[in-house]
Design a protein around this motif. Structure first.
Motif, PDB file in Angstrom:
ATOM      1  N   HIS A 160     -19.845   1.147 -34.075  1.00 28.39           N
ATOM      2  CA  HIS A 160     -20.728   0.174 -33.640  1.00 28.39           C
ATOM      3  C   HIS A 160     -19.920  -1.054 -33.401  1.00 28.39           C
ATOM      4  O   HIS A 160     -20.326  -1.527 -32.320  1.00 28.39           O
ATOM      5  CB  HIS A 160     -21.811   0.007 -34.505  1.00 28.39           C
ATOM      6  N   TYR A 161     -19.128  -1.401 -34.165  1.00 29.28           N
ATOM      7  CA  TYR A 161     -18.351  -2.707 -34.348  1.00 29.28           C
ATOM      8  C   TYR A 161     -17.374  -2.659 -32.862  1.00 29.28           C
ATOM      9  O   TYR A 161     -17.284  -3.602 -32.155  1.00 29.28           O
ATOM     10  CB  TYR A 161     -17.717  -3.190 -35.403  1.00 29.28           C
ATOM     11  N   GLU A 197     -17.929  -1.000 -29.992  1.00 34.74           N
ATOM     12  CA  GLU A 197     -18.771  -1.162 -28.759  1.00 34.74           C
ATOM     13  C   GLU A 197     -18.566  -2.257 -27.860  1.00 34.74           C
ATOM     14  O   GLU A 197     -18.141  -3.294 -28.495  1.00 34.74           O
ATOM     15  CB  GLU A 197     -20.430  -0.675 -29.108  1.00 34.74           C
ATOM     16  N   ASP A 198     -18.507  -2.061 -26.738  1.00 33.97           N
ATOM     17  CA  ASP A 198     -18.460  -3.229 -25.877  1.00 33.97           C
ATOM     18  C   ASP A 198     -19.500  -4.105 -25.417  1.00 33.97           C
ATOM     19  O   ASP A 198     -19.569  -5.001 -24.703  1.00 33.97           O
ATOM     20  CB  ASP A 198     -17.789  -2.720 -24.473  1.00 33.97           C
ATOM     21  N   ASP A 199     -20.783  -3.683 -26.206  1.00 39.88           N
ATOM     22  CA  ASP A 199     -21.920  -4.569 -26.091  1.00 39.88           C
ATOM     23  C   ASP A 199     -21.968  -6.003 -26.832  1.00 39.88           C
ATOM     24  O   ASP A 199     -21.445  -5.977 -27.748  1.00 39.88           O
ATOM     25  CB  ASP A 199     -23.191  -3.711 -26.499  1.00 39.88           C
ATOM     26  N   THR A 200     -22.439  -7.112 -26.045  1.00 40.50           N
ATOM     27  CA  THR A 200     -22.414  -8.200 -26.977  1.00 40.50           C
ATOM     28  C   THR A 200     -23.652  -9.248 -26.528  1.00 40.50           C
ATOM     29  O   THR A 200     -24.182  -8.986 -25.480  1.00 40.50           O
ATOM     30  CB  THR A 200     -21.244  -8.949 -26.671  1.00 40.50           C
ATOM     31  N   LEU A 201     -24.111 -10.053 -27.341  1.00 40.79           N
ATOM     32  CA  LEU A 201     -25.153 -11.153 -27.026  1.00 40.79           C
ATOM     33  C   LEU A 201     -24.548 -12.398 -26.411  1.00 40.79           C
ATOM     34  O   LEU A 201     -25.165 -13.227 -26.182  1.00 40.79           O
ATOM     35  CB  LEU A 201     -25.838 -11.287 -28.165  1.00 40.79           C
ATOM     36  N   GLU A 257     -21.031 -14.704 -20.992  1.00 40.53           N
ATOM     37  CA  GLU A 257     -19.735 -14.693 -20.698  1.00 40.53           C
ATOM     38  C   GLU A 257     -19.259 -16.281 -20.487  1.00 40.53           C
ATOM     39  O   GLU A 257     -18.078 -16.474 -20.658  1.00 40.53           O
ATOM     40  CB  GLU A 257     -19.443 -14.069 -19.231  1.00 40.53           C
TER      41      GLU A 257
END
Length: 182
Positions: free
Chosen positions: A168-169, A171-175, A178
């Motif tokens: 999970h850490y 993964e390329d998803d983020t809040l 940019e």
């Protein structure tokens, strides 16, 4: 060693008869597998501990805490493995050189890497250990030792959960916007 006379009660690498009534030949095979799992656990433990010490960046605190939880899980499992090897009449592998020799996984080394590389290295080691643990579970089952296989299954659940958290850490998803990173 001191000048006092000492008596070796059991040599490392040997398996004595056990009170669990598991045939000595079978116990030897299981202790061999347990010592490999124990060695793997401590290689992983030291790598996670290193990462706990050196992790940096904006996510420092939650990663630092996560790594501490992960290495504590590994250490708890290692303790159970060592105690089971001893209960089966064996001597748990313990010295740093012996642990390195017995492990089927390799420590990434002393260098410090970026967080993503460290976690990728950890996830790879988790995967290797999970596969090895499954083989040891099957061996114990096939040799008529359901208690060892059950114990290893419980440890495997924690390894798989923690390995999944590393996934999970990574993964390329983020809040994070940019624009916030420029």
């Amino acid at each position: 060693m001191s000048s006092q006379e000492t008596t070796v009660r059991q040599q490392a690498g040997t398996v004595d008869e056990n009170a669990l009534r598991l045939d000595q030949d079978k116990a030897e095979q299981i202790v061999e597998a347990l010592n490999s799992e124990l060695a793997n656990s401590y290689v992983l433990y030291h790598q996670l501990k290193k990462h706990h010490w050196v992790v940096e960046g904006a996510e420092f605190l939650p990663l630092h805490e996560f790594l501490e939880e992960a290495y504590e899980h590994v250490e708890e499992g290692a303790d159970e493995i060592a105690e089971r090897a001893q209960a089966l009449g064996g001597v748990p592998v313990s010295g740093p050189t012996n642990l390195e020799d017995r492990a089927t996984v390799e420590f990434e080394g002393e260098d410090v890497y970026d967080v993503r590389t460290m976690f990728e290295n950890d996830l790879e080691m988790y995967g290797d250990i999970i596969e090895s643990m499954r083989d040891s579970i099957e061996l114990a089952e096939n040799l008529g030792d359901p208690a060892t296989s059950e114990m290893l299954r419980e440890i495997l659940v924690h390894l798989e959960e923690d390995g999944h958290h590393f996934e999970h850490y990574l993964e390329d998803d983020t809040l994070v916007l940019e624009s916030a990173t420029h």
